[in-house]
Design a protein around this motif. Structure first.
Motif, PDB file in Angstrom:
ATOM      1  N   ALA A  51       1.181  -1.591  -0.396  1.00  0.00           N
ATOM      2  CA  ALA A  51      -0.003   0.241  -0.228  1.00  0.00           C
ATOM      3  C   ALA A  51       1.316   1.614  -0.603  1.00  0.00           C
ATOM      4  O   ALA A  51       0.593   2.339  -0.375  1.00  0.00           O
ATOM      5  N   ALA A  52       2.094   1.202   0.231  1.00  0.00           N
ATOM      6  CA  ALA A  52       2.964   2.422   0.283  1.00  0.00           C
ATOM      7  C   ALA A  52       3.013   2.802  -0.881  1.00  0.00           C
ATOM      8  O   ALA A  52       3.484   3.831  -0.999  1.00  0.00           O
ATOM      9  N   ARG A  53       3.105   2.075  -2.166  1.00  0.00           N
ATOM     10  CA  ARG A  53       3.439   2.598  -3.288  1.00  0.00           C
ATOM     11  C   ARG A  53       2.228   3.849  -3.704  1.00  0.00           C
ATOM     12  O   ARG A  53       2.434   4.985  -3.901  1.00  0.00           O
ATOM     13  N   ALA A  54       0.745   3.510  -3.144  1.00  0.00           N
ATOM     14  CA  ALA A  54       0.190   4.078  -3.968  1.00  0.00           C
ATOM     15  C   ALA A  54       0.242   5.487  -2.985  1.00  0.00           C
ATOM     16  O   ALA A  54      -1.015   6.887  -3.140  1.00  0.00           O
ATOM     17  N   THR A  55       0.652   6.174  -1.953  1.00  0.00           N
ATOM     18  CA  THR A  55       0.518   7.303  -0.826  1.00  0.00           C
ATOM     19  C   THR A  55       2.046   8.351  -1.769  1.00  0.00           C
ATOM     20  O   THR A  55       1.778   9.184  -1.583  1.00  0.00           O
ATOM     21  N   PHE A  56       3.259   8.116  -2.656  1.00  0.00           N
ATOM     22  CA  PHE A  56       3.667   8.811  -3.196  1.00  0.00           C
ATOM     23  C   PHE A  56       3.138  10.178  -3.209  1.00  0.00           C
ATOM     24  O   PHE A  56       3.754  11.146  -3.629  1.00  0.00           O
ATOM     25  N   PRO A  57       2.487  10.162  -4.191  1.00  0.00           N
ATOM     26  CA  PRO A  57       1.806  11.125  -4.692  1.00  0.00           C
ATOM     27  C   PRO A  57       1.219  12.329  -3.982  1.00  0.00           C
ATOM     28  O   PRO A  57       1.760  13.166  -3.481  1.00  0.00           O
ATOM     29  N   ALA A  58       0.906  11.543  -3.042  1.00  0.00           N
ATOM     30  CA  ALA A  58       0.083  12.699  -1.904  1.00  0.00           C
ATOM     31  C   ALA A  58       1.872  13.232  -0.859  1.00  0.00           C
ATOM     32  O   ALA A  58       1.354  14.649  -0.259  1.00  0.00           O
ATOM     33  N   VAL A  59       2.473  11.893  -0.349  1.00  0.00           N
ATOM     34  CA  VAL A  59       4.011  12.394  -0.161  1.00  0.00           C
ATOM     35  C   VAL A  59       4.318  13.703  -1.147  1.00  0.00           C
ATOM     36  O   VAL A  59       5.173  15.183  -0.315  1.00  0.00           O
ATOM     37  N   ASN A  60       4.540  12.918  -1.952  1.00  0.00           N
ATOM     38  CA  ASN A  60       4.987  14.479  -3.463  1.00  0.00           C
ATOM     39  C   ASN A  60       4.600  15.610  -3.107  1.00  0.00           C
ATOM     40  O   ASN A  60       5.225  16.844  -2.607  1.00  0.00           O
ATOM     41  N   ALA A  61       3.246  15.406  -2.819  1.00  0.00           N
ATOM     42  CA  ALA A  61       2.493  16.815  -2.790  1.00  0.00           C
ATOM     43  C   ALA A  61       2.672  18.089  -1.585  1.00  0.00           C
ATOM     44  O   ALA A  61       2.500  18.638  -1.548  1.00  0.00           O
ATOM     45  N   LEU A  62       2.596  17.154  -0.618  1.00  0.00           N
ATOM     46  CA  LEU A  62       2.358  17.387   1.132  1.00  0.00           C
ATOM     47  C   LEU A  62       4.258  18.483   0.664  1.00  0.00           C
ATOM     48  O   LEU A  62       4.047  19.512   1.407  1.00  0.00           O
ATOM     49  N   ALA A  63       4.799  17.807   0.560  1.00  0.00           N
ATOM     50  CA  ALA A  63       6.447  18.148   0.543  1.00  0.00           C
ATOM     51  C   ALA A  63       6.968  19.173   0.047  1.00  0.00           C
ATOM     52  O   ALA A  63       7.451  19.992  -0.161  1.00  0.00           O
ATOM     53  N   ALA A  64       6.054  19.125  -1.638  1.00  0.00           N
ATOM     54  CA  ALA A  64       6.109  21.103  -2.567  1.00  0.00           C
ATOM     55  C   ALA A  64       5.668  21.810  -1.148  1.00  0.00           C
ATOM     56  O   ALA A  64       6.382  23.034  -2.002  1.00  0.00           O
ATOM     57  N   ALA A  65       4.261  21.855  -1.640  1.00  0.00           N
ATOM     58  CA  ALA A  65       3.389  22.272  -1.207  1.00  0.00           C
ATOM     59  C   ALA A  65       4.166  23.451   0.609  1.00  0.00           C
ATOM     60  O   ALA A  65       4.646  24.489   1.012  1.00  0.00           O
ATOM     61  N   LEU A  66       5.212  22.705   1.650  1.00  0.00           N
ATOM     62  CA  LEU A  66       5.470  22.729   2.719  1.00  0.00           C
ATOM     63  C   LEU A  66       6.765  23.711   2.454  1.00  0.00           C
ATOM     64  O   LEU A  66       7.024  24.964   2.717  1.00  0.00           O
ATOM     65  N   ARG A  67       7.824  22.769   1.054  1.00  0.00           N
ATOM     66  CA  ARG A  67       8.731  24.115   1.221  1.00  0.00           C
ATOM     67  C   ARG A  67       8.335  25.172   0.725  1.00  0.00           C
ATOM     68  O   ARG A  67       9.213  26.318   0.416  1.00  0.00           O
ATOM     69  N   GLN A  68       7.136  25.034  -0.096  1.00  0.00           N
ATOM     70  CA  GLN A  68       7.311  26.117  -0.863  1.00  0.00           C
ATOM     71  C   GLN A  68       6.285  27.658  -0.503  1.00  0.00           C
ATOM     72  O   GLN A  68       7.151  29.233  -0.069  1.00  0.00           O
ATOM     73  N   ALA A  69       5.987  26.864   0.791  1.00  0.00           N
ATOM     74  CA  ALA A  69       6.061  27.553   2.038  1.00  0.00           C
ATOM     75  C   ALA A  69       6.634  28.264   2.908  1.00  0.00           C
ATOM     76  O   ALA A  69       6.898  29.026   4.037  1.00  0.00           O
ATOM     77  N   GLY A  70       7.875  27.668   3.517  1.00  0.00           N
ATOM     78  CA  GLY A  70       9.000  27.895   3.909  1.00  0.00           C
ATOM     79  C   GLY A  70       8.724  26.371   5.050  1.00  0.00           C
ATOM     80  O   GLY A  70       9.742  27.512   6.056  1.00  0.00           O
ATOM     81  N   GLY A  71       8.502  25.618   5.099  1.00  0.00           N
ATOM     82  CA  GLY A  71       8.593  24.400   5.805  1.00  0.00           C
ATOM     83  C   GLY A  71       9.938  23.491   5.881  1.00  0.00           C
ATOM     84  O   GLY A  71      10.277  23.878   4.675  1.00  0.00           O
ATOM     85  N   HIS A  72       9.562  22.394   5.984  1.00  0.00           N
ATOM     86  CA  HIS A  72      10.963  21.706   6.076  1.00  0.00           C
ATOM     87  C   HIS A  72      10.813  19.920   6.174  1.00  0.00           C
ATOM     88  O   HIS A  72       9.335  19.960   6.565  1.00  0.00           O
ATOM     89  N   VAL A  73      11.093  19.575   5.597  1.00  0.00           N
ATOM     90  CA  VAL A  73      10.659  18.720   4.740  1.00  0.00           C
ATOM     91  C   VAL A  73      12.061  17.195   5.493  1.00  0.00           C
ATOM     92  O   VAL A  73      12.959  17.803   5.022  1.00  0.00           O
ATOM     93  N   ILE A  74      11.672  15.992   5.917  1.00  0.00           N
ATOM     94  CA  ILE A  74      12.820  15.683   6.639  1.00  0.00           C
ATOM     95  C   ILE A  74      12.549  13.941   6.287  1.00  0.00           C
ATOM     96  O   ILE A  74      11.128  13.590   7.046  1.00  0.00           O
ATOM     97  N   TRP A  75      13.417  13.757   5.534  1.00  0.00           N
ATOM     98  CA  TRP A  75      12.952  11.691   5.398  1.00  0.00           C
ATOM     99  C   TRP A  75      13.997  11.194   6.256  1.00  0.00           C
ATOM    100  O   TRP A  75      15.570  11.124   6.386  1.00  0.00           O
ATOM    101  N   ILE A  76      13.372  10.258   7.105  1.00  0.00           N
ATOM    102  CA  ILE A  76      13.575   9.264   7.600  1.00  0.00           C
ATOM    103  C   ILE A  76      14.666   7.358   7.324  1.00  0.00           C
ATOM    104  O   ILE A  76      13.277   7.516   6.313  1.00  0.00           O
ATOM    105  N   GLN A  77      15.387   7.634   7.628  1.00  0.00           N
ATOM    106  CA  GLN A  77      15.764   5.843   6.920  1.00  0.00           C
ATOM    107  C   GLN A  77      16.111   5.051   7.417  1.00  0.00           C
ATOM    108  O   GLN A  77      17.134   5.454   8.351  1.00  0.00           O
ATOM    109  N   THR A  78      16.071   3.950   7.898  1.00  0.00           N
ATOM    110  CA  THR A  78      15.962   3.035   8.831  1.00  0.00           C
ATOM    111  C   THR A  78      17.508   2.588   8.205  1.00  0.00           C
ATOM    112  O   THR A  78      17.387   1.628   6.841  1.00  0.00           O
ATOM    113  N   SER A  79      18.146   2.176   8.799  1.00  0.00           N
ATOM    114  CA  SER A  79      19.934   1.093   8.408  1.00  0.00           C
ATOM    115  C   SER A  79      19.984   0.222   9.502  1.00  0.00           C
ATOM    116  O   SER A  79      19.604   0.847  11.231  1.00  0.00           O
TER     117      SER A  79
END
Length: 223
Positions: A51-79
């Protein structure tokens, strides 16, 4: 997203309204995207959540909107590098030997499983943080709290996979560190719809708000 009336009634009785936050100052807001790596999102990997793949458009949309508004996008990766030592009980007792070996290999920072899929729009200005445990905010897991503090973040929006494990764990710790914390339901995914729903119902009842991408974007306020 729809919630049972019984859940809504309990939330409103506790806090006086269903959604307590009418706006977010973008400069004080971070979208924390948890574990959208190949290991958790792509076919053939041990940790795949389809189900994760279906969320990619929403993730991209929110990330873009927040950047444009002056906010922060943080990607967490498990190692998983070194997890056989620093998280030995999980690797040795909670995973069958073949699954433990696959997790160590496929979540190594040198493996493609560690990488974020090309379908996700990661900007050069975004922050990347590596975590070791389910919650990025548990002791010794990552430097997420320090990064949020350095950016002056007060509001944490959580997306990623899976809803009821790493995302909820990180969100609960964020709330208890006194961040305004929102689970963004259409940027989240779980192995089953039932797990996704149950996680977000529990979250709404006791920890914070649940909003969709469009609802969050409508509440963003630029400086």
């Amino acid at each position: 997203m729809e919630f049972p009336q019984s859940v809504i009634d309990r939330v409103v009785a506790r806090q006086g309204c269903l959604h307590p936050y009418d706006h977010f100052n973008a400069a004080e807001t971070a979208f924390v995207v948890v574990d959208l790596q190949n290991f958790f999102t792509q076919p053939g990997y041990l940790g795949e959540c389809k189900a994760a793949r279906a969320t990619f458009p929403a993730v991209n949309a929110l990330a873009a909107a927040l950047r444009q508004a002056g906010g922060h996008v943080i990607w967490i990766q498990t190692s998983a590098d070194g997890a056989e030592k620093f998280w030995s009980h999980f690797q040795h007792n909670m995973l069958a030997p073949k699954n433990s070996a696959r997790r160590l290999a496929e979540l190594s920072e040198s493996h493609d499983g560690f990488q974020i899929p090309d379908a996700l729009d990661v900007a050069p200005s975004d922050t990347r943080i590596i975590k070791r445990y389910y919650s990025a905010l548990s002791p010794g897991s990552s430097n997420l709290h320090d990064a949020l503090q350095a950016k002056g973040v007060k509001n944490v929006l959580v997306g990623g996979t899976v809803t009821n494990v790493c995302c909820e764990s990180t969100a609960r710790n964020a709330m208890m560190l006194d961040y305004v914390t929102v689970m963004v339901h259409d940027t989240l995914s779980a192995v089953t719809p039932q797990e996704h729903q149950a996680s977000l119902e529990g979250w709404l009842l006791f920890f914070g708000d649940v909003l969709g991408t469009e609802e969050v974007i409508a509440r963003l306020r630029a400086d």
